[in-house]
Design an enzyme around this catalytic site. Sequence first.
Site, PDB file in Angstrom:
ATOM      1  NE  ARG A   1      -4.128   1.884   2.328  1.00 25.78           N
ATOM      2  CZ  ARG A   1      -4.392   2.846   3.265  1.00 25.78           C
ATOM      3  NH1 ARG A   1      -3.378   2.885   4.076  1.00 25.78           N
ATOM      4  NH2 ARG A   1      -5.522   3.751   3.145  1.00 25.78           N
TER       5      ARG A   1
ATOM      6  CB  ILE B   1      -5.623   5.659  -0.826  1.00 25.29           C
ATOM      7  CG1 ILE B   1      -5.471   4.280  -0.932  1.00 25.29           C
ATOM      8  CG2 ILE B   1      -5.119   6.288   0.432  1.00 25.29           C
ATOM      9  CD1 ILE B   1      -3.923   3.780  -1.018  1.00 25.29           C
ATOM     10  CB  SER B   2     -10.612   3.206   0.225  1.00 30.76           C
ATOM     11  OG  SER B   2     -11.442   3.730  -0.548  1.00 30.76           O
ATOM     12  CD  GLN B   3     -11.113   2.681   7.918  1.00 31.90           C
ATOM     13  OE1 GLN B   3     -12.214   3.318   7.538  1.00 31.90           O
ATOM     14  NE2 GLN B   3     -11.018   2.185   8.985  1.00 31.90           N
TER      15      GLN B   3
END
Length: 218
Positions: free
Chosen positions: A41, A67-69
């Site tokens: 990530r 950027i998503s959790q």
Amino acid sequence: MAYKFVDNYRERGARKKLVELLKSRGIEDENVLKAIGKVPRHFFFDETFWNQAYKDIAFPIGDGQTISQPYTVAYQSELLHIKKGDKVLEIGTGSGYQTCILMEIGAKVFTIERQENIFNRTIQVLPGMGYKPTFYCGDGSKGIAEHAPYDKIIVTAGAPLVPEILLKQLKVGGILVIPVGDENTQKMVTVLRVSETDYEKIVLDTFRFVPLVGDQAW
């Protein structure tokens, strides 16, 4: 945006801890957890912010997007019940992190992003990491009809309703996962297409996504 792909023991260790955290929050799908443990990530972050990459938080990537959790990515991925070879439409490429997770699980991904700046960054980063989905730049609220029908559809932005046009691009037996609500909070919704004309809808937990913008959304 980081283009220097370095993944050492520190980052790998941080991913292991993230996987354990997601397990403690209720994520059970082993394929999803393995994908989270494998996809680096931090490659989606400017190197200055690598220390934020494995926290269970969303993070700004520019142009009003995030950027998503990791928990959200894992949650949506688990709801899709992806089988190896499934053709998946992703609405909202964003950073490309969710795209990589889907591909790592075994999906063949068609992904669309409306913001050109983000699209141009992502089409450089993902192939450099070894992930080569089919990229599109355009209005995701209308789907990508030319490759329909899809086994699964995932929407990574909050919509005011489930766009009818996306339902029509879903195979019978297919699953659509989409956050639905207002511009502040949404409920995660799973839709199963049970026949040519019938759908079953399940409303799940509350989340907060950036708005889905387009002809069939905001």
